[in-house]
Design a protein around this motif. Structure first.
Motif, mmCIF file in Angstrom:
data_model
loop_
_atom_site.group_PDB
_atom_site.id
_atom_site.type_symbol
_atom_site.label_atom_id
_atom_site.label_comp_id
_atom_site.label_asym_id
_atom_site.label_seq_id
_atom_site.Cartn_x
_atom_site.Cartn_y
_atom_site.Cartn_z
ATOM 1 N N GLN A 72 -4.715 0.764 13.494
ATOM 2 C CA GLN A 72 -4.562 1.486 12.242
ATOM 3 C C GLN A 72 -5.312 0.741 11.133
ATOM 4 O OE1 GLN A 72 -0.467 2.097 11.022
ATOM 5 N NE2 GLN A 72 -1.035 3.837 9.758
ATOM 6 N N ILE A 73 -5.879 1.518 10.209
ATOM 7 C CA ILE A 73 -6.545 0.900 9.055
ATOM 8 C C ILE A 73 -5.520 0.056 8.290
ATOM 9 C CG2 ILE A 73 -6.160 2.922 7.563
ATOM 10 C CD1 ILE A 73 -8.980 2.413 6.384
ATOM 11 N N ALA A 74 -5.980 -1.086 7.748
ATOM 12 C CA ALA A 74 -5.052 -2.051 7.136
ATOM 13 C C ALA A 74 -5.710 -2.684 5.914
ATOM 14 C CB ALA A 74 -4.716 -3.135 8.162
ATOM 15 N N PRO A 75 -4.927 -3.298 5.057
ATOM 16 C CA PRO A 75 -5.501 -3.915 3.854
ATOM 17 C C PRO A 75 -6.616 -4.915 4.142
ATOM 18 C CG PRO A 75 -3.138 -3.747 3.605
ATOM 19 C CD PRO A 75 -3.449 -3.331 5.022
ATOM 20 N N SER A 76 -6.619 -5.507 5.340
ATOM 21 C CA SER A 76 -7.718 -6.428 5.683
ATOM 22 C C SER A 76 -9.051 -5.700 5.777
ATOM 23 C CB SER A 76 -7.417 -7.146 7.001
ATOM 24 O OG SER A 76 -7.158 -6.196 8.012
ATOM 25 N N ASP A 77 -9.027 -4.351 5.803
ATOM 26 C CA ASP A 77 -10.269 -3.573 5.810
ATOM 27 C C ASP A 77 -10.835 -3.381 4.403
ATOM 28 O OD1 ASP A 77 -10.493 -2.999 8.633
ATOM 29 O OD2 ASP A 77 -8.736 -1.722 8.392
ATOM 30 N N THR A 95 -8.548 7.613 0.830
ATOM 31 C CA THR A 95 -8.699 7.369 -0.615
ATOM 32 C C THR A 95 -7.345 7.205 -1.301
ATOM 33 O OG1 THR A 95 -9.005 9.739 -0.953
ATOM 34 C CG2 THR A 95 -10.979 8.397 -0.887
ATOM 35 N N GLU A 96 -6.275 7.662 -0.656
ATOM 36 C CA GLU A 96 -4.934 7.468 -1.229
ATOM 37 C C GLU A 96 -4.426 6.031 -1.058
ATOM 38 O OE1 GLU A 96 -2.317 10.421 0.433
ATOM 39 O OE2 GLU A 96 -2.933 11.936 -1.029
ATOM 40 N N LEU A 97 -5.066 5.273 -0.183
ATOM 41 C CA LEU A 97 -4.623 3.881 0.012
ATOM 42 C C LEU A 97 -4.973 3.075 -1.239
ATOM 43 C CD1 LEU A 97 -5.884 3.467 3.689
ATOM 44 C CD2 LEU A 97 -3.486 3.636 2.955
ATOM 45 N N SER A 98 -4.002 2.353 -1.741
ATOM 46 C CA SER A 98 -4.166 1.716 -3.057
ATOM 47 C C SER A 98 -5.308 0.708 -3.068
ATOM 48 C CB SER A 98 -2.868 1.013 -3.447
ATOM 49 O OG SER A 98 -2.575 0.025 -2.486
ATOM 50 N N TRP A 99 -5.572 0.094 -1.931
ATOM 51 C CA TRP A 99 -6.549 -0.990 -1.879
ATOM 52 C C TRP A 99 -7.961 -0.508 -1.535
ATOM 53 C CZ3 TRP A 99 -8.350 -0.791 3.017
ATOM 54 C CH2 TRP A 99 -7.493 -0.267 3.978
ATOM 55 N N VAL A 100 -8.125 0.816 -1.338
ATOM 56 C CA VAL A 100 -9.458 1.354 -1.002
ATOM 57 C C VAL A 100 -10.215 1.730 -2.273
ATOM 58 C CG1 VAL A 100 -10.644 3.357 -0.015
ATOM 59 C CG2 VAL A 100 -8.935 2.134 1.333
ATOM 60 N N ASP A 101 -11.463 1.270 -2.332
ATOM 61 C CA ASP A 101 -12.369 1.643 -3.417
ATOM 62 C C ASP A 101 -13.025 2.971 -3.021
ATOM 63 O OD1 ASP A 101 -14.455 1.981 -5.140
ATOM 64 O OD2 ASP A 101 -15.374 0.009 -4.774
ATOM 65 N N ALA A 102 -12.650 4.056 -3.692
ATOM 66 C CA ALA A 102 -13.089 5.404 -3.298
ATOM 67 C C ALA A 102 -14.610 5.548 -3.299
ATOM 68 C CB ALA A 102 -12.461 6.441 -4.223
ATOM 69 N N ASP A 103 -15.299 4.738 -4.080
ATOM 70 C CA ASP A 103 -16.772 4.809 -4.118
ATOM 71 C C ASP A 103 -17.394 4.373 -2.798
ATOM 72 O OD1 ASP A 103 -16.644 5.627 -6.695
ATOM 73 O OD2 ASP A 103 -17.090 3.654 -7.559
#
Ligand code: 4NP
Length: 155
Positions: A72-77, A95-103
């Protein structure tokens, strides 16, 4: 070194294929040491499993092995330079994951040179032809993605 992460729902069909075909194209160009390449799922139900046997055998028939193990995708990504998703659900979930930069999130088929499709269809509940369609789309789109990354400079 660009870090590219392919993402689908289960990480057992589409994103393992995208990872394997992108890796293949990178190797064919002698760029093995120029990228970090991985894949993950927005869901974790299949974590630890190999890719779906139907996906692996459809790909093996084209001479390309899919060897990934689902996770599963994780904050380490968060260090991924580009997160490449397969469909609109993946796009929303990532994009809903808080730590993902949507750009840094793109849909794989944006790079496809020909198709009018916007999503790589989920083959999980379909038959053999659905897996071949995934491979057709993923093969062409990952090659075009590599062209794009090469032309935009690899650093
Ligand atoms: P993928 O396919 O997202 O391409 O790996 C799926 C795999 C498993 C499920 C759905 C889609 N599932 O519902 O378990």
């Amino acid at each position: 070194m660009p870090n590219i992460l392919f993402v689908c729902l289960g990480n057992i069909c589409r994103s393992p294929a995208a990872e394997a075909y992108f890796r293949h194209h990178v190797r064919e160009r002698g760029l093995d040491h120029s990228f970090r390449i991985d894949s993950a799922g927005t869901g974790g139900w299949h974590a630890g499993e190999p890719a779906d046997a139907r996906m692996r055998s459809a790909s093996q028939a084209r001479g390309i092995q899919i060897n990934s193990q689902a996770r599963q995708i994780a904050p380490s990504d968060a260090n991924a330079d580009l997160i490449v998703v397969m469909d609109q659900d993946n796009l929303r979930d990532v994009t809903e994951l808080s730590w993902v930069d949507a750009d840094r999130v793109r849909c794989l088929l944006e790079f496809h040179p020909e198709t009018s499709r916007t999503e790589v269809p989920d083959p999980y509940y379909d038959g053999g032809e659905a897996f071949d369609l995934v491979l057709d789309l993923v093969d062409a789109a990952t090659l075009a993605l590599l062209d794009y990354l090469e032309s935009s400079g690899l650093d």
